[in-house]
Design a protein around this motif. Structure first.
Motif, PDB file in Angstrom:
ATOM      1  N   UNK A  24       0.837  -1.197   0.000  1.00 27.75           N
ATOM      2  CA  UNK A  24       0.000   0.000   0.000  1.00 27.75           C
ATOM      3  C   UNK A  24       0.875   1.252   0.000  1.00 27.75           C
ATOM      4  N   UNK A  25       0.228   2.391  -0.249  1.00 29.99           N
ATOM      5  CA  UNK A  25       0.896   3.696  -0.212  1.00 29.99           C
ATOM      6  C   UNK A  25       2.121   3.729  -1.129  1.00 29.99           C
ATOM      7  N   UNK A  26       1.978   3.178  -2.314  1.00 29.30           N
ATOM      8  CA  UNK A  26       3.086   3.196  -3.266  1.00 29.30           C
ATOM      9  C   UNK A  26       3.162   4.550  -3.958  1.00 29.30           C
ATOM     10  N   UNK A  27       4.381   4.956  -4.279  1.00 30.02           N
ATOM     11  CA  UNK A  27       4.615   6.182  -5.029  1.00 30.02           C
ATOM     12  C   UNK A  27       5.152   5.823  -6.409  1.00 30.02           C
ATOM     13  N   UNK A  28       5.344   6.849  -7.221  1.00 26.25           N
ATOM     14  CA  UNK A  28       5.805   6.598  -8.581  1.00 26.25           C
ATOM     15  C   UNK A  28       7.245   6.074  -8.578  1.00 26.25           C
ATOM     16  N   UNK A  69       7.081   1.249  -1.042  1.00 24.11           N
ATOM     17  CA  UNK A  69       6.854   0.627  -2.350  1.00 24.11           C
ATOM     18  C   UNK A  69       6.716   1.682  -3.445  1.00 24.11           C
ATOM     19  N   UNK A  70       7.053   1.295  -4.656  1.00 25.91           N
ATOM     20  CA  UNK A  70       6.875   2.188  -5.790  1.00 25.91           C
ATOM     21  C   UNK A  70       6.324   1.395  -6.975  1.00 25.91           C
ATOM     22  N   UNK A 116      -0.196   8.031  -6.562  1.00 25.56           N
ATOM     23  CA  UNK A 116      -0.329   7.186  -5.382  1.00 25.56           C
ATOM     24  C   UNK A 116      -0.984   5.894  -5.843  1.00 25.56           C
ATOM     25  N   UNK A 117      -0.615   4.790  -5.226  1.00 25.89           N
ATOM     26  CA  UNK A 117      -1.172   3.535  -5.685  1.00 25.89           C
ATOM     27  C   UNK A 117      -0.911   2.408  -4.719  1.00 25.89           C
ATOM     28  N   UNK A 118      -1.312   1.237  -5.146  1.00 29.46           N
ATOM     29  CA  UNK A 118      -1.103   0.034  -4.353  1.00 29.46           C
ATOM     30  C   UNK A 118      -1.125  -1.156  -5.295  1.00 29.46           C
TER      31      UNK A 118
END
Length: 295
Positions: free
Chosen positions: A103-107, A119-120, A134-136
């Motif tokens: 969770x809370x992934x960035x580019x 995470x990215x 923002x992503x997961x």
């Protein structure tokens, strides 16, 4: 976003969310798409909600998945004539990607070699461009092969890129390259041991590229006033990357079982190493011959 477009997008995303478990579980579907399936749904910047599903080589599509040597990052390239997508995924610094939720992934950093403490990701299609996101993503299955290869992967993803609506979908892919057959090697040492009772003991080594139980056997013969021949067999557990020693007594069967061997510079030995490949189920044999001094 118009209500009709929003409703259509919601239906598309619901279908995408249901598709992965069914595809992963269906053996017939996996046979039709041996290399994989990629799905995306969302706004790609052209003002319309859209979705697509790409399959494997049966439709001219291709899905390539590679990992970094430390298994922290994955690079996915999905191509079809006239179009392509890429997917970059990375675990936080010091971690390897594995089944689980991110969770809370960035580019994904644009500077090669940049490692983040979170995470990215970046799923990028034909429209391209995205300054921040923002992503997961959630990985339900991930099997690495040798080096940077990936044998199997199943995952969901979601990313919210700038002012576009979220992009959602899934990826399932498997490596259909058959495993390499096990390779065996066998040697016979040039010196054998003669016992006081006229028996003989031979020794040598075996090597392998997979962990297997290897059967080493063959024959040994001498030209005395009579032709004397015997056989030997022994089993050893072979470990890849190691040279495993074997030793086996020779049992005389020609011309008589109680005929002894004698000291000789020329004991002719034929040896075979055999094993059943644990992945392919095939029977593999390696052979050698050697003149042995029997002392």
């Amino acid at each position: 976003m118009p209500a009709r477009a929003a409703a259509r997008a919601a239906a598309v995303l619901a279908a995408a969310a249901l598709a992965l478990p069914l595809a992963a579980a269906g053996a017939a579907q996996a046979a039709e798409m041996p290399q994989g399936e990629f799905n995306w749904a969302g706004d790609q910047g052209d003002g319309f909600d859209d979705q697509a599903r790409w399959y494997g080589p049966g439709t001219g599509d291709k899905i390539d998945v590679t990992a970094s040597p430390d298994h922290r990052t994955l690079r996915v390239v999905i191509t079809r004539p006239g179009d392509s997508w890429t997917m970059d995924l990375a675990a936080p610094a010091g971690q390897a990607l594995a089944a689980g939720s991110y969770a809370d992934a960035v580019k994904t950093p644009e500077m090669p070699g940049t490692v983040l403490d979170r995470p990215s990701m970046f799923v990028n299609g034909y429209y391209g461009g995205c300054s921040t996101l923002t992503g997961s993503f959630g990985i339900s299955e991930l099997v690495f092969g040798e080096g940077t290869t990936v044998k199997k992967i199943n995952l969901f993803y979601e990313q919210d890129c700038d002012d576009r609506s979220p992009l959602k979908g899934y990826l399932m892919a498997s490596d259909v390259t058959p495993p390499k057959p096990v390779a065996l090697g066998v040697t016979v040492n040039g010196n054998g041991k003669l016992s006081k009772t006229g028996g003989a003991t031979l020794n040598g080594t075996v090597t392998c590229t997979k962990p297997v139980k290897v059967s080493v056997g063959g024959s040994a013969s001498q030209e005395q006033p009579k032709f004397v021949q015997g056989g030997f067999r022994v089993e050893v557990d072979c470990v890849p990357g190691k040279t495993i020693a074997w030793q086996a007594p020779v049992r005389v069967h020609t011309p008589e079982t109680d005929t002894p061997f004698i000291k000789s510079e020329r004991l002719k030995v034929f040896a075979n190493a055999s094993a059943t490949d644990p992945d392919l189920g095939t029977y593999i044999v390696a052979s050698t011959d050697k003149w042995v001094k029997l002392r």
